[in-house]
Enzyme design. Structure first.
Site, PDB file in Angstrom:
ATOM      1  N   GLY A 111      29.272  15.903  44.917  1.00  0.00           N
ATOM      2  CA  GLY A 111      28.993  14.625  45.186  1.00  0.00           C
ATOM      3  C   GLY A 111      30.220  14.088  45.889  1.00  0.00           C
ATOM      4  N   CYS A 116      32.986  21.610  42.731  1.00  0.00           N
ATOM      5  CA  CYS A 116      33.468  20.251  43.304  1.00  0.00           C
ATOM      6  C   CYS A 116      33.383  19.135  42.247  1.00  0.00           C
ATOM      7  CB  CYS A 116      32.976  20.081  44.691  1.00  0.00           C
ATOM      8  SG  CYS A 116      34.180  19.106  45.771  1.00  0.00           S
ATOM      9  N   TYR A 117      32.727  17.760  42.769  1.00  0.00           N
ATOM     10  CA  TYR A 117      32.463  16.758  41.801  1.00  0.00           C
ATOM     11  C   TYR A 117      32.104  17.338  40.614  1.00  0.00           C
ATOM     12  CZ  TYR A 117      31.017  12.428  39.891  1.00  0.00           C
ATOM     13  OH  TYR A 117      30.749  11.470  39.036  1.00  0.00           O
ATOM     14  N   HIS A 165      33.355  25.606  47.002  1.00  0.00           N
ATOM     15  CA  HIS A 165      31.738  25.538  46.922  1.00  0.00           C
ATOM     16  C   HIS A 165      31.181  27.006  47.178  1.00  0.00           C
ATOM     17  CE1 HIS A 165      31.020  21.369  47.487  1.00  0.00           C
ATOM     18  NE2 HIS A 165      31.999  21.310  48.134  1.00  0.00           N
ATOM     19  N   GLU A 175      28.318  28.013  47.193  1.00  0.00           N
ATOM     20  CA  GLU A 175      26.973  28.111  47.689  1.00  0.00           C
ATOM     21  C   GLU A 175      26.786  28.344  49.176  1.00  0.00           C
ATOM     22  OE1 GLU A 175      28.521  25.547  46.424  1.00  0.00           O
ATOM     23  OE2 GLU A 175      27.779  23.776  47.246  1.00  0.00           O
ATOM     24  N   ASP A 216       4.872  25.024  58.952  1.00  0.00           N
ATOM     25  CA  ASP A 216       5.075  24.207  57.761  1.00  0.00           C
ATOM     26  C   ASP A 216       3.664  23.817  57.369  1.00  0.00           C
ATOM     27  OD1 ASP A 216       7.464  24.946  58.361  1.00  0.00           O
ATOM     28  OD2 ASP A 216       7.952  23.083  58.995  1.00  0.00           O
ATOM     29  N   LYS A 247      13.046  26.913  55.664  1.00  0.00           N
ATOM     30  CA  LYS A 247      12.079  27.563  56.524  1.00  0.00           C
ATOM     31  C   LYS A 247      11.963  29.052  56.165  1.00  0.00           C
ATOM     32  CE  LYS A 247      10.173  26.654  60.503  1.00  0.00           C
ATOM     33  NZ  LYS A 247       9.504  25.288  60.748  1.00  0.00           N
TER      34      LYS A 247
END
Ligand code: XMP
Length: 510
Positions: free
Chosen positions: A54, A81-82, A168, A170, A226, A366
């Protein structure tokens, strides 16, 4: 079903965290931090919790926080992180603000042999993006990783199952990020990799079955991935209460309008209204040459046609849209310069009266949407359809759009697509199409002079369409496309290949 809670503290990678967990076949759901009490969390039976990053500092009075009691639930927590700083702060550690020395980008990470780092080398690359840092791990925690600037890049309290990492895991720049998440999910939370996208699709269908009961649902179907996947999903939930309006502006690729109608109306039995508005759009575009004006006219006319159809249906309870996660991020970007005014269904909510909006694909990337499409039985050519601009071929015809030019371009484009398909390339470009330029040039056919149109071929490779590189198509493929287009498409005497990347060019020509 085993699930992981991704507690959202406002970081930019939150969806990516959930997606990385889902990639490991464990279900993850994102919830805003302020919607959760310890009791609610306990009641949901989560196997683990991830605190996201964040933008705030824990010392900011307005910084997002959760109840400290969440740490005592006995559910493993991984703070990122945060999220790690918050964990440290709540547990009694020290977070220090390093206002003038942030750590940003790829950084060498040194880790211990702790189980959180199983199968991760002692030294590897991670992605950092922070100003504050944990200067002292809280009581009960041990420091298990560091970087040159960050004394505590990971802290662990095995007794309570609490973990924090400053980097991070991710993002793909963190070399062993996926392994770290796997260690948390399978080693620490003891999850089993049993969740699959099929389950998610089934879950969504049953959710919307309940929510949409007795409601009239309207969706603008374009034939793009989509809106097609959203339509099929909601059809399974709402059946004939879902009406799809397909505005065919006559500027689609060759045969595409019929394919959409055939697939959705005949094969899947959707309640589909196809509005053949080609002539109407051409009338509006008559004499117009400026790219932005063309885009605006098409966008506005699209909304008008849709609105007229919607009015015929009476009161609509729900307006459904095929918004996917990257759209959500893009629309949040705010005031970046308008390069091209994108036309999509974003303008519909302003002109149609409805009670609520439903966006079933809002959390998905996607490729996840394509997986859901495959699960629902959407034909391959629609699942793997290339992106296609809302204003259609109008932005691939330079200058005024006429019926004749549309036909010429449709034919040339169809040949190019056929040639690419036949070439069975090991790496198919991410987008490829023909453009009808406004240049005529002298040619010779038989013994006669010709003065025909010039078609440009465009093929690009890209990850995100924000930047793109022109594709190095084999000369034989280009030769075949050029030969066939000049032979088979009337009035085309020259074919050129576009070798510009984005930036400075854009993918589309207008
Ligand atoms: P540009 O030309 O901006 O295109 O480099 C990037 C990607 O976006 C597609 N594109 C559009 N998609 N509505 C859309 O939904 C539009 O108005 C539009 N214009 C461009 C383009 O095909 C490429 O994939």
């Amino acid at each position: 079903m085993e699930k992981i809670l991704v507690m959202d503290f406002g970081g930019q990678y939150n969806q990516l965290i959930a997606r990385r967990v889902r990639e490991q076949h464990v279900y993850a759901e994102i919830k805003p931090y302020d919607h959760l009490t310890p009791d609610l969390i306990r009641a949901e039976g989560y196997r683990g919790i991830i605190f996201t990053g964040g933008p705030n500092s824990v010392y900011d009075p307005a910084s997002p926080r959760c109840d400290k009691a969440v740490l005592e639930l006995g559910i493993p927590i991984l703070g990122i992180c945060y999220g790690a700083q918050l964990l440290a702060h709540l547990a009694g550690g020290t977070v220090t603000s390093a206002e003038h020395s942030s750590e940003y980008g790829k950084t060498t990470l040194y880790v211990s042999r702790h189980p959180l780092f199983k199968d991760i080398p002692a030294e590897s690359i991670c992605w950092m993006s922070h100003t504050d840092y944990i200067s002292l791990a809280p009581p009960g925690f041990t420091t298990e990783a560091h970087t040159q600037k960050c004394p505590c890049a990971a802290m662990c309290d095995d007794a309570r199952g609490l973990y924090g990492v400053q980097f991070h895991p991710e993002v793909t720049h963190t070399a062993y990020g996926t392994q770290l998440l796997r260690n948390f999910l399978f080693g620490i939370c003891a999850c089993s990799p049993e969740w699959h996208m099929d389950d998610y699709a089934a879950q969504l269908i049953s959710k919307y079955k309940q929510e949409l009961q007795g409601k009239k649902v309207l969706l603008a179907l374009s034939g793009g991935v989509d809106s097609s996947v959203a339509a099929l999903l909601l059809h399974k939930a709402a059946g004939q209460d879902l009406t799809c309006v397909f505005v065919d502006h006559g500027l689609l690729r060759k045969g595409e309008g019929d394919l959409v109608e055939q697939t959705f109306k005949r094969d899947f039995g959707l309640n589909l209204i196809r509005v053949n508005a080609g002539e109407r759009f051409l009338r509006k575009l008559s004499g117009v040459t400026a790219p932005e004006t063309k885009r605006k006219i098409i966008g506005e006319e699209f909304i008008r046609v849709f609105e007229e159809e919607a009015k015929k249906l009476g009161h609509i309870h729900v307006l459904a849209q095929g918004t996917i996660y990257p759209d959500v991020i893009e629309s949040g970007k705010g005031d970046s310069a308008v390069i091209k005014s994108h036309h999509n269904v974003g303008g519909l909510p302003d002109v149609i009266a409805f009670d609520e909006i439903v966006e079933p694909l809002r959390d998905l990337f996607k490729d996840e949407v394509r997986t859901v499409g495959t699960i629902l039985g959407l034909p391959e050519e629609l699942v793997w359809r290339q992106p296609f601009p809302g204003p259609g071929l109008a932005v691939r015809i330079l200058g005024e759009v006429t019926e004749e030019k549309v036909r010429t371009l449709q034919d040339a484009d169809a040949v190019f697509r056929e040639v690419i398909a036949e070439a069975k390339l090991s790496k198919v470009p991410d987008q490829y199409f023909a453009v009808l330029t406004d240049s005529r040039s002298v040619g010779v056919m038989g013994d006669a002079r010709t003065y025909g149109c010039t078609v440009a071929l465009r093929a690009v490779s890209t990850d995100d369409f924000m930047t793109a590189e022109w594709s190095r198509l084999p000369y034989e493929v280009l030769e075949k496309a050029s030969g066939r287009i000049t032979n088979e498409v009337a009035d085309v005497s020259r074919v050129v290949y576009d070798i510009s990347s984005k930036p400075p060019a854009t993918v589309e020509w207008e």
